[in-house]
Each structure stands twice: as structure tokens, then as C-alpha cells.
Write an enzyme that holds these catalytic residues in place. Structure first.
Site, PDB file in Angstrom:
ATOM      1  N   LYS A   1       0.519  -1.206   0.325  1.00  0.00           N
ATOM      2  CA  LYS A   1       0.054   0.174  -0.473  1.00  0.00           C
ATOM      3  C   LYS A   1       0.724   1.355  -0.086  1.00  0.00           C
ATOM      4  O   LYS A   1       0.573   2.123  -0.717  1.00  0.00           O
ATOM      5  CB  LYS A   1      -0.458  -0.002   1.042  1.00  0.00           C
ATOM      6  CG  LYS A   1      -1.988  -1.122   1.274  1.00  0.00           C
ATOM      7  CD  LYS A   1      -2.733  -1.673   2.513  1.00  0.00           C
ATOM      8  CE  LYS A   1      -2.549  -1.180   3.561  1.00  0.00           C
ATOM      9  NZ  LYS A   1      -2.112  -3.320   3.520  1.00  0.00           N
TER      10      LYS A   1
ATOM     11  N   GLY B   1       3.052  -0.941   8.431  1.00  0.00           N
ATOM     12  CA  GLY B   1       4.319  -1.252   7.951  1.00  0.00           C
ATOM     13  C   GLY B   1       4.229  -0.664   6.553  1.00  0.00           C
ATOM     14  O   GLY B   1       4.492  -1.769   5.458  1.00  0.00           O
ATOM     15  N   HIS B   2       4.032   0.258   5.987  1.00  0.00           N
ATOM     16  CA  HIS B   2       4.402   0.452   4.609  1.00  0.00           C
ATOM     17  C   HIS B   2       5.811   1.451   4.343  1.00  0.00           C
ATOM     18  O   HIS B   2       6.562   2.703   4.247  1.00  0.00           O
ATOM     19  CB  HIS B   2       3.828   1.852   4.060  1.00  0.00           C
ATOM     20  CG  HIS B   2       1.661   1.539   5.029  1.00  0.00           C
ATOM     21  ND1 HIS B   2       0.172   2.529   4.930  1.00  0.00           N
ATOM     22  CD2 HIS B   2       1.206   0.428   5.062  1.00  0.00           C
ATOM     23  CE1 HIS B   2       0.321   1.610   5.482  1.00  0.00           C
ATOM     24  NE2 HIS B   2      -0.217   0.337   5.473  1.00  0.00           N
TER      25      HIS B   2
ATOM     26  N   GLN C   1      -3.319  -2.273   7.145  1.00  0.00           N
ATOM     27  CA  GLN C   1      -3.240  -3.974   7.141  1.00  0.00           C
ATOM     28  C   GLN C   1      -4.209  -4.963   6.076  1.00  0.00           C
ATOM     29  O   GLN C   1      -4.436  -3.850   4.902  1.00  0.00           O
ATOM     30  CB  GLN C   1      -3.949  -4.602   8.591  1.00  0.00           C
ATOM     31  CG  GLN C   1      -3.118  -3.956   9.802  1.00  0.00           C
ATOM     32  CD  GLN C   1      -3.374  -2.919  10.211  1.00  0.00           C
ATOM     33  OE1 GLN C   1      -3.763  -1.828  10.555  1.00  0.00           O
ATOM     34  NE2 GLN C   1      -1.506  -2.631  10.926  1.00  0.00           N
TER      35      GLN C   1
END
Length: 420
Positions: A15, A39-40, A221
Site C-alpha cells: 500500500k 509497515g508501509h 493492514q
């Protein structure tokens, strides 16, 4: 007008890169739920950076970035991220805003998360131990502390009262770990947090919309981890689906236009929980190693398997997805045969519906095979230049899901996104 970007699987769909790519077309990027378990991953000036709390539009200096009330905020993590952003030459103070209704993750929330997970033993759910679940429990239990409370002179008193309540719970778990260092770091981070732009989030975002600004709502998520519709109890503690945008930012449903769902070209999952298409063979190892499938937040190896169209169709339905971005398509380049799950066999009965409590059922995926393209697609810049076998794969997904795949990510670079 508000568009939404969210994950359609069990998280880790890529994402961050996609939000970063789309951000140039928007005025505001707003996170609407989740916490530092997100965690992007982005690449800025060829440098990898992982964002856990800050919206992924932070590297576009002319964009407003809002952390919404649906998020649970770890001030320590936020401070570290802000330092990392500043180290890359970006002034986060100019364009980062935080809703005063955003709940805080306390050191004792982290301790409770750890104590609770240890107590579960073999039945643990795979928590990231960031304190997210306990923070959301205090939110729904009407005990939590919020960012706006920092500006109240009674904050320390409120904190001590809640800490004592948490300590009684920790004592019941016989939790002995000293968290005094966590507390010291926490209060230092709170002083930093008070210097940032704390706003009345719902008025702030609606004023932007009323002024004709384009808003991109960023989820964390994935849909199959939604607390209501995911693979319960192996889920996160928030609503990860599009409905969470309204409650997580304070906007009305009719303000939402496009809902952009992100899926990998295959499936991954971190931690425990049902995963019907999981591969325990050389192909699973190939996907993990070639795709570098290790958690950006936890470092844990991800479980890997074929794409699950039953779950993907379900996610598209409950989110109202209008277009799909497929990431990591290039990871399939090295396979001469591909498979997709187009139905479940549940105790001898075939179904195309996601059942209640998948973890208590014997589910066998019904697989459909495709010839792989076995071609390097990382240099492709148009869909026309993609191999015919890939087009067949995409067409099958479009017809099954009845939602078009509009973009294909064929590499980690910001520019590696092909429009169909």
C-alpha cells in the site's frame, strides 16, 4: 471528494508505494485506522524507508498529511519516524497534522499485549506486541487517553490512574518485566508530540472537502484482518475496510467516490490464522525469497501461497471496490505454471463463499491452472507490451471478481506501475 486505498488480503499488499504514487493527484493524505503494526515501505531518492504511523504522502511537500482519530498512536514510534523523514531532507512540521481524538498507546499497553500473547501459548494470534489491541480495548472500554488530553493540565493524573489499572492486570498475568525505560522514552516523546499540529480532525478534514480539496484515505493492514469481517480471532483490532474511513476520519459515506483495492498477484500472511492457499513447498519458498516476503515491521518470514479469489471477491464485496491495483506481478516471472483458488472445498462441499470461522474448518482450495509467462516484465511500461499469458491471468481475475484490475506494479520503484 474522498478516494480510499486499502488492502484486500492479510496486509503487506504494498500500500505504501501505491499511496505514494497516487498522492500527487491529491491535496490531503489521511490515515484512518491501525497503529504502528502497519509497515508501509517507500523508496525516496533510492533510500528505503518504512512508515508505521505517518501517512505515505509525507514526501510530497505540498500535501497535507493527517493522522485520523481511528488510529492508535505510539508517540515514540512517531518521533523516530519524524526523525527519519527529516534526515531525508523533508520538513514534516509543515504538513503533518494529528487529530486530537486519536488514542495514545501507553507503555503499559505494550506490556499488556506481550503478557496476553505469552499467556495464550500455542493459541497465540501472532500479535506484533505494539500495544495496539490493548489500546483499542481501552478505547471501546472508554478508558483511553487521547492526543488532545496532552493539552489538559490533569493529563499526568489521568495517566497514573490508567497505569494503576493496567498494573493490576499485569499482576494477574504475573508479568515481571521492568518497563520504566519505556515510560521515560514515552514521556520524552509526548513533549515532542505536543509541538506538532494537533487539530480537531473531523472539522479539519471536512473543511478540506468543502473547499474542493481531493482527499486520499489510507488504510493499514488488510481487509481479511478486519475485526468484524476478517478471519476472527486472527485479526487486528480495528475496522480495516472502507466503512472504517467514515468512523476513522469523521466523514460521511456519500463523500467517498473511488475505492481502490490492492492485492498481490499471489497471497501472503504473517503470524497465525487460516490461509487456505498456503504453499509448504519449493514454490512457497520461491515466492518468499524472490518477493522478499519478510515483515517490514516485524521481520518475520511471511507465509506464501497462490492468490485466493474467494477471499478476494469477498473483500471486494464488503469494501465496494471500484478498481484494483495488483502488486508484485513480477515475482511470478520465474514460474512456468501458475494457479489461482476459485472455490473452497469445505468438508466435501464446494463453495465460493468465505465461511464463518475458517480456522475451525477443513478447507481445501479448488485450484485453476495457468501457463506462466516466464518473462521479465520489470521493464514493461505498457500493458500492451506484457506477455499474452499475463493478460490471460488478468482477464480471468477481472471476470471472476467483476472489478477491473486497473494498475499492475511490476517492481518496487515508484515509476514501476503500469496502467491498463
Amino acid at each position: 471528494m474522498v478516494d480510499v486505498i486499502l488492502g484486500l488480503q492479510w496486509g503487506d499488499e504494498g500500500k505504501g508505494k501505491i499511496v505514494d504514487f497516487f498522492a500527487k493527484d491529491y491535496d490531503v493524505v489521511a490515515r484512518f485506522q491501525g497503529g504502528p503494526n502497519a509497515g508501509h515501505t517507500l523508496y525516496v531518492n533510492n533510500t528505503k524507508i518504512v512508515l508505521h504511523q505517518i501517512p505515505s504522502g509525507i514526501f510530497h511537500t505540498d500535501k497535507i498529511n493527517l493522522i485520523g482519530n481511528g488510529v492508535v498512536l505510539d508517540a515514540v514510534t512517531l518521533k523516530k519516524e519524524c526523525d527519519a523523514v527529516a534526515a531525508l531532507g523533508f520538513d514534516y512540521r509543515k504538513n503533518l497534522y494529528i487529530s486530537e481524538r486519536t488514542h495514545l498507546i501507553l507503555p503499559t499497553h505494550r506490556a499488556l499485549d506481550k503478557a496476553s500473547e505469552l499467556a495464550k501459548g500455542s493459541e497465540k494470534i501472532g500479535s506484533t506486541l505494539k500495544g495496539i489491541g490493548p489500546a483499542y480495548m481501552d478505547k471501546t472500554g472508554r478508558n483511553g487517553l487521547r492526543v488532545g488530553d496532552l493539552l489538559d493540565k490533569s493529563f499526568t493524573t489521568q495517566y497514573i490512574k490508567l497505569r494503576l489499572k493496567h498494573q493490576r492486570l499485569l499482576d494477574s498475568f504475573n508479568f515481571q518485566e521492568d518497563i520504566s525505560a519505556w515510560e521515560e522514552e514515552f514521556f520524552e516523546a509526548l513533549e515532542f508530540l505536543k509541538e506538532l499540529k494537533i487539530v480537531n480532525g473531523e472539522y479539519f478534514i471536512n473543511e478540506q472537502i468543502a473547499a474542493g480539496k481531493r482527499v486520499l484515505a489510507e488504510g493499514a493492514q488488510g481487509s481479511m484482518l478486519d475485526v468484524d469481517f476478517g478471519t476472527f480471532p486472527f485479526v487486528t483490532s480495528s475496522n480495516t475496510i472502507s466503512a472504517g474511513v467514515c468512523s476513522g476520519l469523521g466523514i460521511a459515506p456519500q463523500k467517498i467516490k473511488e475505492i481502490i483495492g490492492i492485492t498481490k498477484a499471489y497471497c501472503t500472511r504473517v503470524g497465525s490464522g487460516p490461509f487456505p492457499t498456503e504453499l509448504h513447498d519449493a514454490t512457497g519458498d520461491f515466492l518468499r525469497n524472490t518477493g522478499n516476503e519478510f515483515g517490514s515491521t516485524t521481520g518475520r518470514p511471511r507465509r506464501c501461497g497462490w492468490i485466493d479469489l474467494v477471499a478476494l471477491h469477498f473483500a471486494c464485496m464488503i469494501n465496494g471496490v471500484t478498481q484494483i491495483v495488483m502488486t508484485k506481478a513480477d515475482i511470478l516471472d520465474g514460474l512456468d505454471t501458475l494457479q489461482v483458488c476459485n472455490a473452497y472445498n469445505v468438508n466435501g462441499v464446494e463453495t465460493k463463499q468465505v465461511p464463518f470461522q475458517m480456522n475451525k474448518l477443513n478447507i481445501t482450495p479448488v485450484l485453476h491452472s495457468f501457463k506462466g509467462w516466464y518473462t521479465d516484465i520489470t521493464q514493461s511500461t505498457t500493458f500492451d507490451s506484457m506477455p499474452a499469458e499475463m493478460k490471460t491471468y488478468i482477464d480471468y481475475l477481472n471476470n471472476y471478481l467483476n472489478v477491473p484490475v486497473k494498475y499492475i506494479s511490476n517492481g518496487p520503484g515508484r515509476e514501476q506501475l503500469v496502467t491498463i
